[in-house]
Design an enzyme around this catalytic site. Sequence first.
Site: not given
Length: 458
Positions: A106, A249, A251, A247
Site C-alpha cells: 500500500s 496500490d 485504494d 497511494d
Amino acid sequence: MTREEKQLFGTDGIRGRANYEPMTVELSVLLGKAVAGVLQERKPGKHRVVVGKDTRLSGYMFENALVAGLTSMGIETLVLGPIPTPGVAFITRAYRADAGIMISASHNPYWDNGIKIFSSEGFKISDVIERRIEQMVACRDFGNFPEDYAVGKNKRVVDAMGRYIEFAKATFPKGRTLKGLKIVLDCAHGAAYKVAPSVFEELDAEVICYGCEPTGSNINDNCGALFPSVIQKAVIEHKADVGIALDGDGDRIIMVNEKGHIVDGDMILSICASDLKKKALLNGNRVVATVMTNFGVLKYLESLGIETLISSVGDRHVLQNMLEHEANLGGEQSGHMIFLDYNTTGDGIVSALQVLRIMIESESTLSDLTSLIVKSPQALINVSVKEKIPLDTLPIVQEALRDVRSSLGDSGRVLLRYSGTENICRVMVEGLKKHQVDSLAKTIADIVDSELGAGIIE
C-alpha cells in the site's frame, strides 16, 4: 501455534520488509498452498485464484512464489500484473474466481511488501479464514496434493487493466464527460500509473501526470497520497481545477482544490454523503467513519441529518460496520473511501470520479463543495517505534495522556494508537485552538519517542 505465527496477518493482510520474515518467498509459497487448502476444505473441486500486484521490484518474486504454491495444489491462477487493489477485487468478481490476492504494501516504502487476500465476493477475508490459513502454514498441512497431471495452470490476463478501466468509467454517468476539467494526477509511481490516467483521459479530462513512471524502487517516494504537497504546488502552477493523489496500490485518495488546499477523506466523505442524501440514495441516511474523523466533519454531517457510525481505524473495520448496518458509503480521513454501490473495497479512482461528477452536476468548484465544512483544529504526529509495547503498560505515557485530557477538558480529545501495518505510533489531538493542539500533540509524541522511539516522522 506460536505467538509469532498468530501475528502473521495484521489489520490489512501480511506486511513487512521484502526478503525478511514474514515477507519471504518461502512463506509466500506456503501461503499459496494454504489458500488452496482452505478453498478445497470449504468446497472440494476445481478452483481459480486471481493474483495482482503493485509496482515494487519484489512483486515479481512474490507473484511467482504465490503462483507456485497455488498451482502445486491444483489451483488455476490468473495473473493480472500491476493493477490497483480495487482492480483485483473487481476482477475476482468479474471472472467468478474463488479468491483474489493482491501483492502490495500500500502506502509503505518500496522495500516493504505485503499480501492481501479477497473472497470470491471481492471482500477482504475474515479473521476466521486468516486464522485457518495460519494454522495450515504452521502445521504444513494443506490437505491432499494433486497428482502430477492435476496441478494447476497459470494464465496471464492481458486485458485486466482494460477491464478495470471500463468498470471505473461505468461508475460515471453515461453521456457525461470531464471535458473542460484540468486535473493534476499523482499515482505515486504505483499500481494505478497506467489505469488512472487512462480513465480520466478517456472521459475527456486534461490530465497532467505525476508519479506515473515506476522504477520498482520509487513507489510512494515523496509522492502520492502521503505527500500531497506535490499536487498542491502543481495545481497552482498549472492553474488546474483539481488535484488527485493516489497511494501505491490505488485504494486511497487525497484531493486538492483549485486553491491548492487539501481535501482529505473526511471532506470527501462529507461531499459524497451530502450528494447521495439529496438524491435519496444514501442507505438509511447514515455513513461509517472512524475514530480519527474530525469533530467538525461529524457536526457538519449531523447538521445534514446524516447519522455517522464510528468504527476503528482501517478500511476493513469500516467495511464491516457498513455491512452490519447496511450503509453504502464509508470512509477514513486517510482517504480510504468505500462506495458499496460500486466496489467492495476502497477505490481511489472511483472515489475521485464521484467527486468530479458532483462538481460538474452542481457547477461548483471543489472549494465551493467544502465551504460549509468547518474542521476542528487537529494535530497528527507519527512516531517511529522499535517495538509495539502495549501503551497501557507505560506509566509515563499514560500520565501524559491524563495531563493532556485534563488540559483539553470537554472541548477536545486525544487518541494514541499503533499503526496496524507499520512500526509507528500515531498521536492525534483535537481541540479548539490550533497552537494548543500542536503543542499538546508534540508533548505526547516526545514522550512516546523517549520511551519507544526511533524518531518522530515529519
